[in-house]
Design a protein around this motif. Structure first.
Motif, mmCIF file in Angstrom:
data_model
loop_
_atom_site.group_PDB
_atom_site.id
_atom_site.type_symbol
_atom_site.label_atom_id
_atom_site.label_comp_id
_atom_site.label_asym_id
_atom_site.label_seq_id
_atom_site.Cartn_x
_atom_site.Cartn_y
_atom_site.Cartn_z
ATOM 1 N N PRO A 245 0.872 -1.320 0.012
ATOM 2 C CA PRO A 245 0.033 -0.066 0.031
ATOM 3 C C PRO A 245 0.765 1.296 -0.002
ATOM 4 N N THR A 246 2.069 1.307 0.476
ATOM 5 C CA THR A 246 2.898 2.489 0.397
ATOM 6 C C THR A 246 3.634 2.827 -0.941
ATOM 7 N N ASP A 247 3.475 1.939 -1.847
ATOM 8 C CA ASP A 247 4.098 2.130 -3.159
ATOM 9 C C ASP A 247 3.238 3.127 -3.891
ATOM 10 N N GLY A 248 3.387 3.567 -5.176
ATOM 11 C CA GLY A 248 2.750 4.555 -5.893
ATOM 12 C C GLY A 248 3.198 5.076 -6.993
ATOM 13 N N HIS A 249 3.045 6.485 -7.205
ATOM 14 C CA HIS A 249 3.651 7.182 -8.298
ATOM 15 C C HIS A 249 3.538 8.463 -8.068
ATOM 16 N N CYS A 250 4.490 9.376 -8.617
ATOM 17 C CA CYS A 250 4.492 10.712 -8.470
ATOM 18 C C CYS A 250 5.202 11.363 -9.878
ATOM 19 N N THR A 251 5.365 12.704 -9.793
ATOM 20 C CA THR A 251 5.786 13.340 -10.924
ATOM 21 C C THR A 251 7.271 13.466 -11.458
ATOM 22 N N PRO A 252 7.954 12.816 -12.167
ATOM 23 C CA PRO A 252 9.265 13.006 -12.326
ATOM 24 C C PRO A 252 9.810 14.472 -12.456
ATOM 25 N N GLU A 253 9.242 15.259 -13.337
ATOM 26 C CA GLU A 253 9.703 16.695 -13.570
ATOM 27 C C GLU A 253 9.681 17.247 -12.456
ATOM 28 N N GLY A 254 8.771 16.998 -11.239
ATOM 29 C CA GLY A 254 8.592 17.791 -10.047
ATOM 30 C C GLY A 254 9.897 17.330 -9.248
ATOM 31 N N VAL A 255 10.037 16.123 -9.201
ATOM 32 C CA VAL A 255 11.536 15.432 -8.552
ATOM 33 C C VAL A 255 12.717 16.230 -8.871
#
Length: 378
Positions: free
Chosen positions: A143-153
């Motif tokens: 449940p703690t996996d997921g996704h985010c925005t590479p450009e933001g990182v």
């Protein structure tokens, strides 16, 4: 204009490179980062954005887990919005051997603090309603996996690196590395030379050429992967996990009002091709019809292609040869491991003990030693 010298020169402005630059600059090092195009314009900007700790190799589990913690705290340090959605990673399993392998991996992950677990096909499809249970034997979920925005990182690390004194230059291609008595003496570019005694190669799919400049063989080859984004799906299930049909590598997750869809192409040949084509669509269509038929009803809004940086055992190359340091060959896992890798590279360059023992990822493992294959590749 480039500075005449730098304590450390980082080559590559993707997630791994800017994370390394930030962590070094934060620690007080004099850092220059050189990127041949725009920051994040290579593989990072083409990534699906998944972040996870569900791996089979203990080093990858630790790198993923430590990076997840950093992503959770990203708004504070280094600062910035990355649109992190921890809606889980769900691996759908239809092969008995894969079920056995994932059961072993989940036990290892649990021992290292990852809250992953095995599920029945019914439980899996309840979590990911677009998925069909046809032929499924089991699933693995955290449940703690997921996704985010590479450009933001990339933007967050780059901004913070500059705030700590790092110099970041884009549009500057490294054309050579000067050696003196076998030691790093400088870096050459079309904009001039920079004196340095430490170079960090974070050039992703282009790393083999940088290694050659330093006399270090980095067995990294580029392999194109394509991604599609559907038109808006107003009736899609809310908060679905990043879902992977492991037998085919077909995956999907939320992307804006639509869904991001990808899959590997076993017929793809190594090379730097970045154009998109329709060759893979037949195999992708079959996988979609079988595993997530409702997705087949959605139109395609747009798509793109990016490069995986592949090593022979699909595990990263992390280590150093004298003053030449490298963090590359992540085979699709570089973005998600970039926070922890930045810490590791900081400590290797500064002569400290890294928070995670990455000695098994040294390139010398291919000199007769047994490779360490990663099973949970997407």
């Amino acid at each position: 204009m480039l500075p005449p010298s730098a304590e450390v020169v980082v080559v590559g402005g993707g997630a791994v490179g800017v994370s390394t630059a930030f962590h070094l600059a934060e620690a007080g090092a004099d850092v220059l980062l050189l990127e041949r195009a725009e920051l994040g314009s290579g593989s990072t900007s083409k990534a699906a954005g998944g972040v996870r700790a569900q791996f089979s190799d203990p080093v990858n589990i630790e790198l993923g887990q430590r990076s997840l913690t950093a992503f959770e705290d990203f708004a504070r340090r280094p600062g910035g919005e990355i649109d992190l959605k921890q809606q889980g990673y769900l691996f759908l399993l239809s092969d008995p051997d894969d079920v056995t392998a994932f059961e072993t991996s989940v036990a290892l992950q649990n021992s290292l603090g990852v809250p992953s677990r095995m599920l029945t096909p019914q439980q899996a499809c309840a979590l990911s309603p677009l998925a069909s249970p046809d032929g499924l034997l089991a699933a693995a979920y955290s449940p703690t996996d997921g996704h985010c925005t590479p450009e933001g990182v990339v933007q967050g690390y780059a901004r913070a690196a500059r705030e700590h004194g790092a110099v970041l230059r884009h549009g500057v291609e490294v054309t050579g590395i000067d050696l003196r008595g076998g030691e790093i003496a400088g870096v050459r570019t079309a904009e001039g030379s920079v004196r340095t005694t430490a170079v960090v190669c974070a050039a992703g799919a282009w790393s083999a050429a940088i290694g050659e400049f330093a006399g270090v063989e980095l067995p990294v080859r580029p392999l194109r992967r394509q991604i599609l984004v559907t038109e808006p799906m107003p009736d899609r299930p809310p908060r679905s996990p990043f879902t992977i049909d492991f037998a085919t590598s077909f995956y999907f997750h939320e992307e804006g009002p639509g869904m991001l869809v990808g899959m590997s192409d076993p017929d793809e040949e190594f090379g730097f091709r970045l154009g998109t084509d329709d060759r893979w669509l037949g195999r992708l269509g079959e996988a979609v019809e079988h595993r997530a038929p409702r997705l087949a009803e959605a139109g395609v809004a747009h798509g793109w292609a990016g490069l995986y940086e592949i090593t022979p055992d699909h595990n990263a190359l992390v280590g150093h040869d004298g003053g030449f340091y490298y963090a590359t060959g992540f085979s699709g896992h570089g973005f998600l491991q970039s926070p922890a890798i930045g810490e590791v590279m900081r400590d290797l360059v500064l002569g400290r003990t890294p928070p995670i023992d990455v000695s098994g990822l040294d390139v010398r493992r291919f000199d007769g030693a047994a490779p360490r294959p990663e099973h949970n590749c997407v």
